[in-house]
Design an enzyme around this catalytic site. Structure first.
Site, mmCIF file in Angstrom:
data_model
loop_
_atom_site.group_PDB
_atom_site.id
_atom_site.type_symbol
_atom_site.label_atom_id
_atom_site.label_comp_id
_atom_site.label_asym_id
_atom_site.label_seq_id
_atom_site.Cartn_x
_atom_site.Cartn_y
_atom_site.Cartn_z
ATOM 1 N N TYR A 36 17.953 29.573 7.876
ATOM 2 C CA TYR A 36 16.775 30.277 8.368
ATOM 3 C C TYR A 36 16.708 30.261 9.890
ATOM 4 C CZ TYR A 36 14.671 30.445 3.681
ATOM 5 O OH TYR A 36 14.407 30.699 2.364
ATOM 6 N N LYS A 70 0.840 -1.197 0.000
ATOM 7 C CA LYS A 70 0.000 0.000 0.000
ATOM 8 C C LYS A 70 0.874 1.246 0.000
ATOM 9 C CE LYS A 70 -0.462 -0.296 5.018
ATOM 10 N NZ LYS A 70 -1.370 -0.301 6.171
#
Length: 355
Positions: free
Chosen positions: A252, A34
């Protein structure tokens, strides 16, 4: 230059299936493919796992992808709601729906297509999907009245099998055994953690997932201790090597500061490729076989690493983000997640290659 690249190793997948066989020699294996084969490519994985007895997916779309690729082994649909269209296509393509709610039985009662094999899911204690034990007799009565429906087997799902010290797993096994006693059909209980840690859960059919991809679900042991091999090697290039003075901040938010004059490497991968944005400083990355820990925040297209351990690393060298000598579970632990999520989050920017 190829930026982020994921190499999928078919031999590693086949090897991991052989480990399932060794651990559960008396059980059939429905390999879980899956979520696009846990991010590895469902058709690729199913081809590499051709020796499996069947496959387990989540939905009709995932099941049809396998059928359209020519894969003709049994395919169980673990969490697909049923309506007329789904039932018709399940019958046409020989798929095996898992029945876990009474609304699905209503759809089966209206079904007029070819004979359909189903699995009945019991809620043995996880309380997510499945019929409560006290509802099983009534459910069986309704299903037995349907000429086109055959109960292929019974399944349940284990909530805490990754931790051998937890008592819930044995309690679930006891409930499942009591409810299914004397009823015809196959039994399926074990996920990867059940295969690895709970021989009593092996039953007739095991449904391994993450262990097939070379990761351990167990809380107390890593993949190598089970002789599992990572099936994905994710890499990206070093695109810059910059000398930075002591006391300067990186990236950042200026969350990391150089403790001394040093070289900072910039690697061409980021959260836009699926690398976890929340991976903290210290998350391991490999260049030339040595650890170059992540420093500063992950950006959309780049990460920055401490190159003090890699004095010879040069622009163009490829860094390993996981696989290829770096355990995905170790990366996941640093990022406060699990390897399942690392694999499944990769985006279309990553180039996939199969070997």
């Amino acid at each position: 230059m190829i930026r982020a690249r994921a190499i999928i190793d078919r031999d590693a997948l086949a090897h991991n299936l052989s480990r399932v066989r060794a651990l559960a020699p008396h059980s059939r294996v429905y390999a879980a493919v899956k979520a696009d084969g846990y991010g590895h490519g469902a058709v690729t994985v199913a081809g590499a796992l051709a020796a499996a007895d069947g496959f387990a997916v989540s939905s009709l779309d995932e099941a049809l992808q396998l059928r359209w690729a020519g894969i003709d082994k049994p395919v169980a649909m673990l969490s697909q709601q049923l309506d007329a269209t789904v039932c018709e296509q399940a019958g046409e393509y020989g798929l095996e729906p898992v029945v876990f709610h009474e609304t699905q039985i209503e759809a089966l009662e209206r079904y007029v297509g070819p004979a359909l094999k189903i699995w009945v899911k019991l809620d043995s204690g996880m309380h997510r999907l499945g019929f409560a034990p006290d509802r099983v007799d009534a459910i069986v009565t309704r299903l037995a009245a349907l000429e086109r429906i055959e109960i292929n087997g019974w399944l349940t799902h284990l909530a805490c099998a990754d931790d051998p010290s937890r008592p819930e797993t044995q309690a679930q096994l006891d409930v499942f055994a009591q409810v299914t006693a004397g009823r015809p059909g196959l039994r399926s209980i074990a996920n990867s953690a059940g295969v690895l840690g709970w021989p009593a859960a092996h039953a007739d059919v095991v449904r391994p997932g993450i262990m097939l991809y070379g990761s351990s679900p167990m809380s107390d042991r890593d993949a190598s201790s089970y002789d599992l091999k990572p099936a994905m090697h994710l890499s990206a290039p070093l695109i810059a090597r910059n000398p930075i003075a002591a006391g300067e901040t990186i990236g950042y938010g200026a969350t990391w500061r150089t403790p001394e004059a040093m070289d900072i490497g910039v690697i061409g991968i980021g959260y836009g490729d699926g690398y976890p944005r929340h991976a903290p400083s210290g998350t391991p990355v490999l260049i030339d076989g040595v650890c170059v820990p992540l420093v500063g925040r992950v950006s959309m297209d780049m990460i920055t690493v401490d190159l003090r351990n890699a004095p010879n690393a040069k622009v163009g060298d490829r860094a390993t983000l996981w696989g290829g000598g770096l355990d995905p579970d170790e990366v996941a632990r640093h990022a406060d997640t699990i390897a399942y999520e690392l694999f499944c989050r990769l985006t279309p920017r990553v180039r996939f290659e199969v070997i």
